[in-house]
Design an enzyme around this catalytic site. Structure first.
Site, PDB file in Angstrom:
ATOM      1  N   ARG A   1     -10.907  11.256 -30.538  1.00 18.68           N
ATOM      2  CA  ARG A   1     -11.987  11.635 -29.592  1.00 18.68           C
ATOM      3  C   ARG A   1     -13.066  10.569 -29.449  1.00 18.68           C
ATOM      4  O   ARG A   1     -14.197  10.884 -29.085  1.00 18.68           O
ATOM      5  CB  ARG A   1     -12.633  12.954 -30.002  1.00 18.68           C
ATOM      6  CG  ARG A   1     -11.652  14.123 -30.023  1.00 18.68           C
ATOM      7  CD  ARG A   1     -12.337  15.452 -30.006  1.00 18.68           C
ATOM      8  NE  ARG A   1     -11.367  16.511 -30.216  1.00 18.68           N
ATOM      9  CZ  ARG A   1     -11.074  17.021 -31.412  1.00 18.68           C
ATOM     10  NH1 ARG A   1     -11.705  16.568 -32.489  1.00 18.68           N
ATOM     11  NH2 ARG A   1     -10.183  17.966 -31.521  1.00 18.68           N
TER      12      ARG A   1
ATOM     13  N   LYS B   1     -15.144   1.816 -17.025  1.00 20.98           N
ATOM     14  CA  LYS B   1     -14.022   2.578 -16.475  1.00 20.98           C
ATOM     15  C   LYS B   1     -12.760   2.207 -17.237  1.00 20.98           C
ATOM     16  O   LYS B   1     -12.419   1.021 -17.347  1.00 20.98           O
ATOM     17  CB  LYS B   1     -13.821   2.245 -14.996  1.00 20.98           C
ATOM     18  CG  LYS B   1     -14.766   2.962 -14.078  1.00 20.98           C
ATOM     19  CD  LYS B   1     -14.269   2.847 -12.648  1.00 20.98           C
ATOM     20  CE  LYS B   1     -15.227   3.468 -11.665  1.00 20.98           C
ATOM     21  NZ  LYS B   1     -14.741   3.323 -10.276  1.00 20.98           N
TER      22      LYS B   1
ATOM     23  N   GLU C   1     -12.516 -10.238  -6.118  1.00 23.82           N
ATOM     24  CA  GLU C   1     -13.626  -9.376  -6.568  1.00 23.82           C
ATOM     25  C   GLU C   1     -14.954 -10.144  -6.528  1.00 23.82           C
ATOM     26  O   GLU C   1     -16.015  -9.547  -6.332  1.00 23.82           O
ATOM     27  CB  GLU C   1     -13.362  -8.816  -7.970  1.00 23.82           C
ATOM     28  CG  GLU C   1     -12.094  -7.976  -8.106  1.00 23.82           C
ATOM     29  CD  GLU C   1     -12.215  -6.526  -7.587  1.00 23.82           C
ATOM     30  OE1 GLU C   1     -13.310  -6.115  -7.163  1.00 23.82           O
ATOM     31  OE2 GLU C   1     -11.178  -5.827  -7.608  1.00 23.82           O
TER      32      GLU C   1
ATOM     33  N   LYS D   1     -22.562  -6.331 -10.735  1.00 25.24           N
ATOM     34  CA  LYS D   1     -21.843  -5.129 -11.161  1.00 25.24           C
ATOM     35  C   LYS D   1     -22.649  -4.329 -12.180  1.00 25.24           C
ATOM     36  O   LYS D   1     -22.727  -3.096 -12.094  1.00 25.24           O
ATOM     37  CB  LYS D   1     -20.476  -5.478 -11.738  1.00 25.24           C
ATOM     38  CG  LYS D   1     -19.758  -4.223 -12.214  1.00 25.24           C
ATOM     39  CD  LYS D   1     -18.274  -4.258 -12.164  1.00 25.24           C
ATOM     40  CE  LYS D   1     -17.741  -2.852 -12.477  1.00 25.24           C
ATOM     41  NZ  LYS D   1     -16.307  -2.851 -12.703  1.00 25.24           N
TER      42      LYS D   1
ATOM     43  N   GLU E   1     -20.471   7.030 -11.250  1.00 24.61           N
ATOM     44  CA  GLU E   1     -20.056   6.981  -9.857  1.00 24.61           C
ATOM     45  C   GLU E   1     -20.380   8.251  -9.086  1.00 24.61           C
ATOM     46  O   GLU E   1     -19.533   8.839  -8.436  1.00 24.61           O
ATOM     47  CB  GLU E   1     -18.545   6.669  -9.780  1.00 24.61           C
ATOM     48  CG  GLU E   1     -18.144   6.137  -8.409  1.00 24.61           C
ATOM     49  CD  GLU E   1     -16.747   5.532  -8.410  1.00 24.61           C
ATOM     50  OE1 GLU E   1     -16.522   4.587  -9.174  1.00 24.61           O
ATOM     51  OE2 GLU E   1     -15.920   5.999  -7.638  1.00 24.61           O
TER      52      GLU E   1
ATOM     53  N   ARG F   1     -22.416   3.508  -7.130  1.00 21.81           N
ATOM     54  CA  ARG F   1     -21.331   2.795  -7.806  1.00 21.81           C
ATOM     55  C   ARG F   1     -20.072   2.734  -6.962  1.00 21.81           C
ATOM     56  O   ARG F   1     -19.289   1.788  -7.045  1.00 21.81           O
ATOM     57  CB  ARG F   1     -21.031   3.444  -9.168  1.00 21.81           C
ATOM     58  CG  ARG F   1     -19.898   2.737  -9.900  1.00 21.81           C
ATOM     59  CD  ARG F   1     -19.817   3.049 -11.372  1.00 21.81           C
ATOM     60  NE  ARG F   1     -18.727   2.265 -11.951  1.00 21.81           N
ATOM     61  CZ  ARG F   1     -18.508   2.121 -13.233  1.00 21.81           C
ATOM     62  NH1 ARG F   1     -19.305   2.698 -14.102  1.00 21.81           N
ATOM     63  NH2 ARG F   1     -17.505   1.389 -13.677  1.00 21.81           N
TER      64      ARG F   1
ATOM     65  N   ASN G   1     -16.127  -0.091  -4.725  1.00 27.10           N
ATOM     66  CA  ASN G   1     -14.737   0.125  -4.308  1.00 27.10           C
ATOM     67  C   ASN G   1     -14.451  -0.431  -2.911  1.00 27.10           C
ATOM     68  O   ASN G   1     -13.412  -0.113  -2.328  1.00 27.10           O
ATOM     69  CB  ASN G   1     -14.413   1.623  -4.343  1.00 27.10           C
ATOM     70  CG  ASN G   1     -14.387   2.150  -5.753  1.00 27.10           C
ATOM     71  OD1 ASN G   1     -13.907   1.481  -6.667  1.00 27.10           O
ATOM     72  ND2 ASN G   1     -14.908   3.350  -5.951  1.00 27.10           N
TER      73      ASN G   1
ATOM     74  N   HIS H   1     -10.983  -1.153  -1.783  1.00 26.23           N
ATOM     75  CA  HIS H   1     -10.087  -0.532  -2.763  1.00 26.23           C
ATOM     76  C   HIS H   1      -9.302   0.662  -2.220  1.00 26.23           C
ATOM     77  O   HIS H   1      -8.219   0.945  -2.719  1.00 26.23           O
ATOM     78  CB  HIS H   1     -10.869  -0.109  -4.012  1.00 26.23           C
ATOM     79  CG  HIS H   1     -11.209  -1.270  -4.910  1.00 26.23           C
ATOM     80  ND1 HIS H   1     -11.998  -2.328  -4.507  1.00 26.23           N
ATOM     81  CD2 HIS H   1     -10.840  -1.541  -6.193  1.00 26.23           C
ATOM     82  CE1 HIS H   1     -12.127  -3.190  -5.506  1.00 26.23           C
ATOM     83  NE2 HIS H   1     -11.435  -2.742  -6.540  1.00 26.23           N
TER      84      HIS H   1
ATOM     85  N   HIS I   1      -5.645   0.182  -2.816  1.00 26.86           N
ATOM     86  CA  HIS I   1      -4.834   1.063  -3.664  1.00 26.86           C
ATOM     87  C   HIS I   1      -3.602   1.565  -2.910  1.00 26.86           C
ATOM     88  O   HIS I   1      -2.528   1.720  -3.491  1.00 26.86           O
ATOM     89  CB  HIS I   1      -5.662   2.252  -4.153  1.00 26.86           C
ATOM     90  CG  HIS I   1      -6.604   1.915  -5.267  1.00 26.86           C
ATOM     91  ND1 HIS I   1      -7.580   2.779  -5.710  1.00 26.86           N
ATOM     92  CD2 HIS I   1      -6.703   0.808  -6.044  1.00 26.86           C
ATOM     93  CE1 HIS I   1      -8.255   2.214  -6.702  1.00 26.86           C
ATOM     94  NE2 HIS I   1      -7.749   1.024  -6.914  1.00 26.86           N
TER      95      HIS I   1
ATOM     96  N   HIS J   1      -3.571  -6.587  -8.047  1.00 25.31           N
ATOM     97  CA  HIS J   1      -4.698  -5.754  -7.630  1.00 25.31           C
ATOM     98  C   HIS J   1      -5.669  -6.538  -6.733  1.00 25.31           C
ATOM     99  O   HIS J   1      -6.077  -6.076  -5.676  1.00 25.31           O
ATOM    100  CB  HIS J   1      -5.415  -5.215  -8.874  1.00 25.31           C
ATOM    101  CG  HIS J   1      -6.658  -4.430  -8.571  1.00 25.31           C
ATOM    102  ND1 HIS J   1      -6.628  -3.217  -7.912  1.00 25.31           N
ATOM    103  CD2 HIS J   1      -7.962  -4.699  -8.817  1.00 25.31           C
ATOM    104  CE1 HIS J   1      -7.867  -2.778  -7.775  1.00 25.31           C
ATOM    105  NE2 HIS J   1      -8.703  -3.647  -8.315  1.00 25.31           N
TER     106      HIS J   1
END
Lengths: 360, 360
Positions: free
Chosen positions: B120, B142, B184, B226, B236, B240, B244, B247, B251, B264
């Site tokens: 955890r 992330k 990026e 960033k 987010e 935030r 993206n 993206h 994606h 990517h």
């Protein structure tokens, strides 16, 4: 109905305890902001309550689906967790989706971990239907799955937005599972409230008969004790670990027998007998107190003699427990009845306890 | 060496940017409280740097092990994540164990998710060795793995305790991966800093040649942009999501081609061309600005024409993106060069963009 609040700042949530709560839509008002609702349940519980709960949730005007997993601790693994993700993605769940865990500890832990990790975190509600989950696992935000090398090794701290404990669902519990749940009730008395332990001792028969008034008190007081501890130490840096009384020995029993052979509560019950013996060896409690606690555990129809794995195997099994630090096992022991502490104990004393309780 | 701080209250951490940082033990001082250290790397990066990093970490007097995963986006799944858990449990890792991600975005995301969910939550350090991970994925917390039905669908927000970006590791990067990382960098200029975008435009050749001074500035400014966004909106909820940009389309390209076919950064580069076109259709930026951004992307040797999946397939692929809400896709568009916003856009306009950019 009684409601108590788990105080965790912006992650605070209510626990509702009462009868026929499954039918009361207003208790699920956190769903109002949800885009969709997924009930996660198992093959035993879904046929009993999923339809009723669906009807209640549909009153909130959201699409409701049910995901049914196989029933049992042995299914608390990645493969079955994946079934939740598969359905969520197949049917277009998003970050505003609400999960509702309808079942016992396994369903609660898996649904909670699914909620913690789906799209990096969505909300969920606990509807615990077993005594064990009502008094323990549904409160506090511990979620996770088992790994072949250890129980609950993979998981997250992720708080539910509400816990709805319907006492009527306990009426359909098999006697063995009711006893397993009572182990955690006894634990709460033993570690935090000597008076509650005496109440349990006096009311053992009413509890075993699932008397609603007795059960309401047992669940409420257990949730109060647990939520106070969790509020003080959400991520188990200190005092929260005392909730693991009986669990280091208990996890070893569960793992050694193969998950699912002993119920979690049975292993914890027996583990508390061992933990009490160890506490006596550290000169904290008397043999009379050990005997009294053992007798209470036995009166709940819980096992008090551990399986004979031998000392070496027990030490190995306990070594992978999450409470080790730098290879050293940390035990929860009773300072006195109603107060616990965490201690590193020399192996020799632990082996004395293993021998005395019949584990060797 | 430059150091900047990501400001997240008690989860704040430093980003160190410079040369030969892998050899400097004092940068890894967060390991001092660890019981053991596990480097997680892949079959490409481990042979280059794992031994050097091990020597550095051993100076801290802790046991150091290395876990080597196969290299590539197609391995960013549960099966390979499990290899990390297997080794951690086999060799006795505990809650005080430190993980060190040595590699690109896939290694960083997987190691971060392993750290988030092992017992955890344990701590981890990012040592990003690709440009993409230095300017993007190693910062912001992330973490996650892919699901057959969507990229990064299973994961957690889990901040590292330090990011150590050694610019020398970029020297061994294949040209194609360097370009993917530059996508990026361009994105950070496009969404947040028009002046930085002009600097990138002027210094394209130095960046493509991996000139250390140019790279130091590109990495530093990207991390500044960033980390400012992440500090303002860790999970987010709002701003935030502007990170993206490119993206949602990107994606869809990655998923439609099969993960790993397009890098990517390549998909994001092409996705930004599409995002710019969409921004123009909303009357935010001019055709000249679209052309300029397209030219910058192309000058980084990135693809500017999407694969021809057809409109329906694109819409399907974008539908499972995490940014949908109640089935509605949310796009990041440029309000102007240097400023982005999130918008729901009618399908008809999106299809115009798909058609105009060659996706249909």
């Amino acid at each position: 109905m009684k409601t108590l609040e788990v105080d965790l700042g912006d992650r605070s949530y209510p626990i509702h305890i009462g009868t026929d709560l499954i039918d009361q839509a207003q208790l699920f008002s956190a769903c109002e902001k949800a885009t969709s609702i997924y009930i996660v349940s198992n093959t035993t519980v879904a046929p009993l309550y999923a339809e009723r709960l669906t009807k209640t949730l549909e009153k909130l005007g959201k699409p409701v689906r049910t995901i049914v997993l196989p029933d049992g601790e042995s299914y608390k693994d990645w493969k079955n967790l994946q079934l939740i993700f598969d359905d969520l993605l197949k049917y277009g769940a998003d970050r505003q989706t609400m999960l509702v865990a309808l079942g016992g500890g396994v369903i609660g832990d898996m649904t909670g971990f699914a909620a913690a990790s789906f799209m990096r975190g969505i909300r969920f509600i606990q509807v615990p239907t077993t005594l064990l989950s009502q008094v323990d696992s549904s409160v506090g935000g511990k979620t996770g799955i088992n790994h072949p090398l250890g129980k609950n090794m993979i998981g997250a701290f992720h708080q539910p937005v509400a816990v709805i404990a319907d006492l009527n669902t306990l009426k359909t519990l098999p006697a063995r599972e009711l006893s397993a749940g009572l182990a955690e009730v006894v634990k709460h008395g033993a570690i935090a409230d000597a008076e509650f332990l005496s109440w349990i001792e006096v009311n053992a028969k009413a509890l075993l008969a699932c008397d609603t008034a007795a059960m309401a008190h047992a669940v409420l007081r257990s949730c109060e004790i647990k939520s106070a501890v969790v509020s003080a130490d959400e991520r188990e840096g200190g005092i929260r670990a005392t909730l693991n009384f009986g669990h280091t020995f208990g996890h070893a029993i569960e793992a050694g027998m193969g998950y699912g052979e002993w119920l979690h509560g049975e292993a914890v019950g027996c583990g508390m007998v061992m933990g009490a013996d160890l506490s006596k060896r550290l000169n904290f409690i008397t043999q009379d107190e050990v005997n009294r606690l053992t007798h209470i555990i036995q009166s709940m129809n819980l096992p008090i003699t551990p399986p004979k794995f031998g000392a070496q195997r027990y030490m190995e099994l306990m070594q992978v427990d999450k409470k080790t630090e730098g290879g050293q096992i940390r035990y929860v022991v009773l300072e006195k009845i109603g107060k616990a502490q965490i201690k590193s104990v020399p192996d020799a004393q632990v082996i004395e306890t293993l021998t005395a309780t019949g584990a060797v």
